[in-house]
Scaffold this active site. Structure first.
Site, PDB file in Angstrom:
ATOM      1  N   HIS A 153       2.269  -7.400 -16.078  1.00  0.00           N
ATOM      2  CA  HIS A 153       2.746  -6.669 -14.895  1.00  0.00           C
ATOM      3  C   HIS A 153       3.636  -7.578 -14.037  1.00  0.00           C
ATOM      4  CE1 HIS A 153       1.974  -3.825 -11.383  1.00  0.00           C
ATOM      5  NE2 HIS A 153       2.245  -4.930 -10.711  1.00  0.00           N
ATOM      6  N   GLU A 154       3.169  -8.766 -13.757  1.00  0.00           N
ATOM      7  CA  GLU A 154       3.967  -9.672 -12.922  1.00  0.00           C
ATOM      8  C   GLU A 154       5.250 -10.084 -13.642  1.00  0.00           C
ATOM      9  OE1 GLU A 154       3.294  -9.854  -9.831  1.00  0.00           O
ATOM     10  OE2 GLU A 154       1.273  -9.014  -9.965  1.00  0.00           O
ATOM     11  N   HIS A 204       7.776  -7.412 -13.152  1.00  0.00           N
ATOM     12  CA  HIS A 204       8.453  -7.540 -11.847  1.00  0.00           C
ATOM     13  C   HIS A 204       9.561  -8.596 -11.949  1.00  0.00           C
ATOM     14  CE1 HIS A 204       6.046  -4.924  -9.400  1.00  0.00           C
ATOM     15  NE2 HIS A 204       4.966  -5.678  -9.330  1.00  0.00           N
ATOM     16  N   HIS A 238       7.115  -0.771  -9.088  1.00  0.00           N
ATOM     17  CA  HIS A 238       5.915  -0.003  -9.455  1.00  0.00           C
ATOM     18  C   HIS A 238       6.286   1.420  -9.878  1.00  0.00           C
ATOM     19  CE1 HIS A 238       3.869  -3.088  -6.797  1.00  0.00           C
ATOM     20  NE2 HIS A 238       3.452  -3.309  -8.021  1.00  0.00           N
TER      21      HIS A 238
HETATM   22 ZN   LIG Z   1       3.041  -5.161  -8.858  1.00  0.00          ZN
END
Ligand SMILES: [Zn+2]
Length: 251
Positions: free
Chosen positions: A144-145, A148, A154
């Site tokens: 997830h990071e 980004h 998101h």
């Molecule tokens: Zn996030």
């Protein structure tokens, strides 16, 4: 049974997802919980070449002495997963690249990324130390990071989200309503022709920033069961990443 107990039980039944403020991605003092500098309400994935990593390569530095071997292994595993599923590669930053590289550290609380995408300054990913498989050291949280870092927002702020989820404003802690706003209609972001993805590793848990333990994001269609999963990239996550970086076969 009071409402809080019902909610905790519901979360437990849903598969042991953390209660909102115990989820290290949902740090109350950061934009949308884990992004340091607000991305101006832009939507789910960046499509501006300026903020994509040059040559599809993330050059990184892992701050020395901040992680144990088992943490390093999971960070490597997350990088390998992204490399195997796309044309993006990760390599150590050279001295000259340090000023615009990714620094991976555990110096702060929670799991977070300073800014989305590539910049002309050092981006920073923080992964607070947890035992492997927990908190920031769930493999999906690390991925997830990294997403980004690669340029993804998101999922629940995508411009078409209102067709797929209801934001239960009445359950959101007022201080954190900003994390759910998606009123920007002009954007350099794109969904890359993919539909809203409940299964995305970029989706929030159903009770994110709840003030009362009740859901803040309610799926409007049948398929919402894995919202907030942190097991790995969904099929749509994989396609979007490949399209974002114009990988062979996806152009
Ligand atoms: Zn996030």
């Amino acid at each position: 049974m009071n409402r809080l107990m019902v909610a905790v039980l519901w979360i437990t039944v849903k598969g042991g997802l953390n209660y909102p403020f115990e989820d290290p991605e949902l740090s109350p003092d950061m934009f949308q919980g884990d992004i340091g500098i607000p991305p101006l309400k832009q939507r789910n994935g960046m499509n501006t070449a300026l903020h994509l990593w040059p040559n599809r390569t993330v050059f990184f530095e892992i701050e020395p002495n901040k992680f144990r071997d088992e943490h390093m292994a999971l960070i490597r595993q997350a990088m390998n997963t992204i490399q195997e599923k796309s044309c993006v590669i990760f390599r150590n930053a050279t001295e000259a690249e340090r000023s615009s590289s990714l620094l991976i550290t555990s110096q702060n609380k929670g799991c977070s990324t300073l800014v989305l995408g590539f910049r002309n300054f050092t981006n920073k990913m923080n992964l607070q130390l947890f035992d492997p498989g927990r908190g920031c050291f769930r493999i999906g949280s690390i991925i997830h990071e990294f997403l980004h870092v690669l340029g993804f927002e998101h999922q629940h702020v995508a411009q078409d989200r209102d067709q797929f989820v209801r934001i239960a404003w009445e359950n959101i802690n007022p201080e954190f309503k900003i994390n759910f706003i998606n009123n920007d209609k002009i954007s350099n972001f794109s969904s890359f022709g993919e539909t809203y993805d409940y299964d995305s590793v970029m989706h929030y848990i159903p009770t994110a920033f709840s003030k009362n333990g009740m859901p803040t994001i309610i799926p409007l269609k049948e398929v919402g069961q894995r919202m907030g999963q942190r097991l790995g990239m969904s099929e749509i996550d994989v396609r979007k990443l490949n399209k974002m970086y114009k990988c062979p076969g996806y152009v």
